[in-house]
Design an enzyme around this catalytic site. Sequence first.
Site, mmCIF file in Angstrom:
data_model
loop_
_atom_site.group_PDB
_atom_site.id
_atom_site.type_symbol
_atom_site.label_atom_id
_atom_site.label_comp_id
_atom_site.label_asym_id
_atom_site.label_seq_id
_atom_site.Cartn_x
_atom_site.Cartn_y
_atom_site.Cartn_z
ATOM 1 N N ARG A 238 0.821 -1.219 0.000
ATOM 2 C CA ARG A 238 0.000 0.000 0.000
ATOM 3 C C ARG A 238 0.856 1.271 0.000
ATOM 4 N NH1 ARG A 238 -2.373 -3.680 -1.157
ATOM 5 N NH2 ARG A 238 -4.352 -4.498 -0.405
ATOM 6 N N SER B 19 -11.943 -1.089 2.530
ATOM 7 C CA SER B 19 -11.082 -1.407 3.680
ATOM 8 C C SER B 19 -10.478 -0.124 4.244
ATOM 9 C CB SER B 19 -9.971 -2.363 3.253
ATOM 10 O OG SER B 19 -10.522 -3.572 2.776
ATOM 11 N N GLU C 248 -5.555 2.691 5.743
ATOM 12 C CA GLU C 248 -5.260 2.570 4.315
ATOM 13 C C GLU C 248 -5.839 3.784 3.593
ATOM 14 O OE1 GLU C 248 -6.596 -0.389 0.671
ATOM 15 O OE2 GLU C 248 -6.152 -1.267 2.622
#
Length: 339
Positions: A150, A218, A314
């Site tokens: 990420r 998410s 995230e």
Amino acid sequence: MVKIPNTFGLTVTAKRLIKWPSQQALFKPDESFIIVGAGSNLLFVDAEFDGQLIQLEQDEFIIEQTASDYLVTLGAGLNWHQTVKRLIDAGIDGLENLALIPGTVGAAPVQNIGAYGVEFSQLCESVTGYNLQTQQVETLNNQQCQFAYRESVFKKQLKDKFIITQVTLRLTKNWQANLSYGPLAELNNPTAIQIFEQVCLIRQSKLPDPAKLPNAGSFFKNPVVEASVFNQLIKQDPNIPNYPQADGKVKLAAGYLIDKAGLKGAVYQNAKVHQQQALVLVNQGGSCGVEIANLAAMVRQTVLALFKVKLNPEVRFIGKQGEVDSAQFLDLLIAENKK
């Protein structure tokens, strides 16, 4: 003032909109800016962004071939999921595990999107964009993009300095199914379209549709912890899902930790931890960005207290002047709430 699109359903405005590249001449390099496609991975913690909203117009879809690979060049303004399906329909496989991820092609390398055993970085040949410092169009190869979980150079050294306009993917003609993710392992010798359809079904069953229940998918990254931390956790919970990494560390499932902390359905004002998927925070209606951030802070604090593991967002946090450090923002909220 113009409204900024975002899947959290927040009412947020920017000073002006610039379509790139047709309105590039209107861009003011001394003012802050954000690039937003669908706004699917953003949490606006202020009602106003004091800067420029850039939306990318590039929609190139160019397919070249070598003896062994397809080289696919894609405009940054294309919808990611529609592009995945378009390639599979054209007989070009490899992106099926990344189906139904919201957002644009240009956002994919920034976050190094990943799902069901595949990451964007595994397929990326290069990323092209406009360097605001050199005022030149530049192409970065895979290594120069500095991809990690990420993460990418576009969130670090090139943050606010590089406007992605194209990505080029290298997709092998010798395609093999990636069934490393649990539910996909049940498929028997599947085609790419069968994997694509299965991934869509899994995502639709686990993740609420942002058009019906505003969310950004998410919210937290899966934490990667030292082996010593994991050894303590597995004593505490022998069933904890774990994914050993090449460097000896262990990746954990953030959703599992949140669920075990008893936070499914937890509410702060109009923000809520989704009852079916603990990794998703939703706006039940009328919530502001800070309310959602406060819920995230509560989740972070609770999981840390129970498991000694810090969950980092995230989702990227955007304040009035631009992007802010999401982990620091949550820690500040935790500190304020303790007063």
